[in-house]
Design a protein around this motif. Structure first.
Motif, PDB file in Angstrom:
ATOM      1  N   PHE A  67     -14.942 -13.490  38.956  1.00  0.00           N
ATOM      2  CA  PHE A  67     -13.993 -12.819  39.829  1.00  0.00           C
ATOM      3  C   PHE A  67     -13.249 -13.603  40.764  1.00  0.00           C
ATOM      4  CE2 PHE A  67     -17.376 -10.129  38.882  1.00  0.00           C
ATOM      5  CZ  PHE A  67     -17.164  -8.796  39.108  1.00  0.00           C
ATOM      6  N   THR A  68     -11.801 -13.189  40.696  1.00  0.00           N
ATOM      7  CA  THR A  68     -10.839 -13.864  41.545  1.00  0.00           C
ATOM      8  C   THR A  68     -10.192 -13.191  42.153  1.00  0.00           C
ATOM      9  OG1 THR A  68     -10.661 -15.579  39.499  1.00  0.00           O
ATOM     10  CG2 THR A  68      -8.946 -15.654  41.265  1.00  0.00           C
ATOM     11  N   ARG A  69      -9.727 -13.462  43.405  1.00  0.00           N
ATOM     12  CA  ARG A  69      -8.636 -12.557  44.167  1.00  0.00           C
ATOM     13  C   ARG A  69      -8.994 -11.197  44.289  1.00  0.00           C
ATOM     14  NH1 ARG A  69      -5.174 -15.811  41.244  1.00  0.00           N
ATOM     15  NH2 ARG A  69      -4.328 -13.873  40.181  1.00  0.00           N
ATOM     16  N   ASN A  70     -10.170 -10.776  44.320  1.00  0.00           N
ATOM     17  CA  ASN A  70     -10.435  -9.370  44.656  1.00  0.00           C
ATOM     18  C   ASN A  70     -10.769  -8.975  46.097  1.00  0.00           C
ATOM     19  OD1 ASN A  70     -10.771  -8.533  41.558  1.00  0.00           O
ATOM     20  ND2 ASN A  70     -12.066 -10.305  41.635  1.00  0.00           N
ATOM     21  N   LYS A  71     -10.543  -7.923  46.256  1.00  0.00           N
ATOM     22  CA  LYS A  71     -11.087  -7.458  47.723  1.00  0.00           C
ATOM     23  C   LYS A  71     -12.274  -6.466  47.650  1.00  0.00           C
ATOM     24  CE  LYS A  71      -6.573  -7.710  50.018  1.00  0.00           C
ATOM     25  NZ  LYS A  71      -5.550  -6.829  50.784  1.00  0.00           N
ATOM     26  N   VAL A  72     -13.433  -7.151  47.870  1.00  0.00           N
ATOM     27  CA  VAL A  72     -14.499  -6.141  47.764  1.00  0.00           C
ATOM     28  C   VAL A  72     -14.945  -5.655  49.306  1.00  0.00           C
ATOM     29  CG1 VAL A  72     -17.183  -6.064  46.801  1.00  0.00           C
ATOM     30  CG2 VAL A  72     -15.296  -7.235  45.526  1.00  0.00           C
ATOM     31  N   GLU A  73     -14.770  -4.863  49.508  1.00  0.00           N
ATOM     32  CA  GLU A  73     -14.753  -4.378  51.046  1.00  0.00           C
ATOM     33  C   GLU A  73     -15.255  -2.764  51.450  1.00  0.00           C
ATOM     34  OE1 GLU A  73     -10.748  -5.559  52.416  1.00  0.00           O
ATOM     35  OE2 GLU A  73      -9.956  -3.800  51.467  1.00  0.00           O
ATOM     36  N   ASP A  74     -15.833  -2.778  52.504  1.00  0.00           N
ATOM     37  CA  ASP A  74     -15.905  -1.472  53.296  1.00  0.00           C
ATOM     38  C   ASP A  74     -16.968  -0.562  52.370  1.00  0.00           C
ATOM     39  OD1 ASP A  74     -14.626  -1.992  55.385  1.00  0.00           O
ATOM     40  OD2 ASP A  74     -12.855  -1.458  54.580  1.00  0.00           O
ATOM     41  N   ASN A  75     -17.924  -1.141  51.460  1.00  0.00           N
ATOM     42  CA  ASN A  75     -18.819  -0.527  50.652  1.00  0.00           C
ATOM     43  C   ASN A  75     -19.853  -0.031  51.508  1.00  0.00           C
ATOM     44  OD1 ASN A  75     -17.734  -0.489  47.833  1.00  0.00           O
ATOM     45  ND2 ASN A  75     -17.467  -2.577  48.526  1.00  0.00           N
ATOM     46  N   ARG A  76     -20.443   1.059  51.187  1.00  0.00           N
ATOM     47  CA  ARG A  76     -21.508   1.469  52.397  1.00  0.00           C
ATOM     48  C   ARG A  76     -22.818   0.735  52.402  1.00  0.00           C
ATOM     49  NH1 ARG A  76     -19.358   5.604  49.504  1.00  0.00           N
ATOM     50  NH2 ARG A  76     -20.738   5.877  48.201  1.00  0.00           N
ATOM     51  N   SER A  77     -23.208  -0.038  51.291  1.00  0.00           N
ATOM     52  CA  SER A  77     -24.478  -0.969  51.417  1.00  0.00           C
ATOM     53  C   SER A  77     -23.792  -2.306  50.969  1.00  0.00           C
ATOM     54  CB  SER A  77     -25.462  -0.300  50.139  1.00  0.00           C
ATOM     55  OG  SER A  77     -26.512  -1.083  50.395  1.00  0.00           O
ATOM     56  N   ASP A  78     -24.130  -2.925  49.652  1.00  0.00           N
ATOM     57  CA  ASP A  78     -23.889  -4.163  49.471  1.00  0.00           C
ATOM     58  C   ASP A  78     -22.437  -4.364  48.960  1.00  0.00           C
ATOM     59  OD1 ASP A  78     -26.209  -5.052  50.391  1.00  0.00           O
ATOM     60  OD2 ASP A  78     -27.343  -4.907  48.274  1.00  0.00           O
ATOM     61  N   GLY A  79     -21.901  -5.252  49.267  1.00  0.00           N
ATOM     62  CA  GLY A  79     -20.559  -5.694  48.502  1.00  0.00           C
ATOM     63  C   GLY A  79     -20.699  -6.131  47.080  1.00  0.00           C
ATOM     64  N   THR A  80     -21.620  -7.066  46.904  1.00  0.00           N
ATOM     65  CA  THR A  80     -21.974  -7.769  45.558  1.00  0.00           C
ATOM     66  C   THR A  80     -23.620  -8.031  45.180  1.00  0.00           C
ATOM     67  OG1 THR A  80     -19.811  -8.766  45.409  1.00  0.00           O
ATOM     68  CG2 THR A  80     -21.375  -9.414  43.842  1.00  0.00           C
ATOM     69  N   GLN A  81     -23.942  -7.495  44.256  1.00  0.00           N
ATOM     70  CA  GLN A  81     -25.552  -7.711  44.006  1.00  0.00           C
ATOM     71  C   GLN A  81     -25.499  -8.531  42.654  1.00  0.00           C
ATOM     72  OE1 GLN A  81     -27.553  -4.180  43.372  1.00  0.00           O
ATOM     73  NE2 GLN A  81     -28.054  -3.705  45.414  1.00  0.00           N
ATOM     74  N   CYS A  82     -26.371  -9.608  42.796  1.00  0.00           N
ATOM     75  CA  CYS A  82     -26.535 -10.370  41.542  1.00  0.00           C
ATOM     76  C   CYS A  82     -27.994 -10.280  41.158  1.00  0.00           C
ATOM     77  CB  CYS A  82     -26.054 -11.561  41.901  1.00  0.00           C
ATOM     78  SG  CYS A  82     -24.421 -11.998  41.997  1.00  0.00           S
ATOM     79  N   VAL A  83     -28.558 -10.087  40.283  1.00  0.00           N
ATOM     80  CA  VAL A  83     -29.928  -9.547  39.884  1.00  0.00           C
ATOM     81  C   VAL A  83     -30.503 -10.137  38.508  1.00  0.00           C
ATOM     82  CG1 VAL A  83     -29.890  -7.463  41.465  1.00  0.00           C
ATOM     83  CG2 VAL A  83     -29.554  -7.213  39.053  1.00  0.00           C
ATOM     84  N   ASP A  84     -31.836 -10.590  38.306  1.00  0.00           N
ATOM     85  CA  ASP A  84     -32.229 -10.761  37.046  1.00  0.00           C
ATOM     86  C   ASP A  84     -31.626 -12.021  36.302  1.00  0.00           C
ATOM     87  OD1 ASP A  84     -33.850  -8.740  37.479  1.00  0.00           O
ATOM     88  OD2 ASP A  84     -32.572  -7.236  36.489  1.00  0.00           O
ATOM     89  N   ARG A  85     -31.620 -13.155  37.070  1.00  0.00           N
ATOM     90  CA  ARG A  85     -30.929 -14.073  36.485  1.00  0.00           C
ATOM     91  C   ARG A  85     -29.496 -14.272  36.107  1.00  0.00           C
ATOM     92  NH1 ARG A  85     -34.893 -12.748  33.949  1.00  0.00           N
ATOM     93  NH2 ARG A  85     -33.688 -12.329  31.827  1.00  0.00           N
ATOM     94  N   SER A  86     -28.740 -13.238  36.714  1.00  0.00           N
ATOM     95  CA  SER A  86     -27.438 -13.260  36.731  1.00  0.00           C
ATOM     96  C   SER A  86     -26.603 -14.395  37.265  1.00  0.00           C
ATOM     97  CB  SER A  86     -26.765 -11.773  36.906  1.00  0.00           C
ATOM     98  OG  SER A  86     -27.083 -11.990  38.534  1.00  0.00           O
TER      99      SER A  86
END
Length: 212
Positions: free
Chosen positions: A186-205
């Protein structure tokens, strides 16, 4: 009947085929018309051709099963099937999607299994999930707006990868979910104003996030 290499121009209107899907088996180009509500196919369209291109057509559900497809300036919306993508790009296909809106679908806006699939300058909104990238897909998503989806904006499934650049991912419940052994960049993205989490990393990702 269609012939290989044919360019088919459709007038505005609804082309109804709810009872049985349209299967495209010849290498053709479909050109729709944006006037008077546009050119609308109101049932499933399944692409089985080696090459397929479409521009300015509305679809309820479009399945690129195999071959090389180009989708430009289309709208994919209104699919009521919860456990399916409105746009499905199968593992035996490759597809380029540009300047296309995918919205108001009950399941995933786009379900991508293809190794080579690109989304450029698209708007993906008000689906249950915006885009789900599956299997070993190495999708490329750039300059897209993924917003207002009920659950996730982007799901990068186990073992998937790909590059995600200059996108806006906002106003979803969760912006991005990265699962399993996924390795996206992921490069130069705007991940913003989401209602819960912006980014989730799960299960060894894992993944590379730069300047987001």
């Amino acid at each position: 009947s269609l012939e290989h290499g044919q360019r088919v121009v459709f007038a505005p209107g609804v082309y109804s085929h709810i009872d049985s899907p349209i299967e495209v088996t010849k290498n053709v180009t479909f050109i729709g018309d944006d006037a008077e509500g546009g050119t609308v196919f109101d049932g499933d369209v399944i692409v089985l051709a080696t090459r397929f291109a479409v521009k300015r057509v509305h679809f309820f559900k479009l399945y690129i099963s195999r071959g090389d497809a180009t989708i430009d300036h289309c709208r994919i919306h209104g699919c009521t099937i919860i456990d399916s993508g409105a746009l499905i790009i199968g593992s035996s296909a490759s597809c380029r999607v540009s300047n296309t809106e995918i919205y108001d679908n009950a399941g995933e806006g786009a379900a991508v299994s293809a190794k080579h699939a690109t989304f450029d300058s698209c708007k993906i909104f008000r689906n249950t999930v915006g885009v789900s990238v599956r299997g070993t897909s190495a999708a490329k998503v750039s300059k897209c707006r993924v917003s207002d989806n009920v659950t996730y904006g982007l799901i990068i499934g186990a073992d998937a990868s790909g590059t995600y650049t200059d996108n806006v991912v906002c106003a979803n419940e969760i912006g991005v979910r990265i699962e399993g052994n996924a390795t996206p960049s992921f490069t130069r993205n705007k991940v913003e104003d989401n209602r819960s989490d912006g980014t989730q990393c799960v299960d060894r990702s894992s993944g590379m996030l730069s300047l987001n």
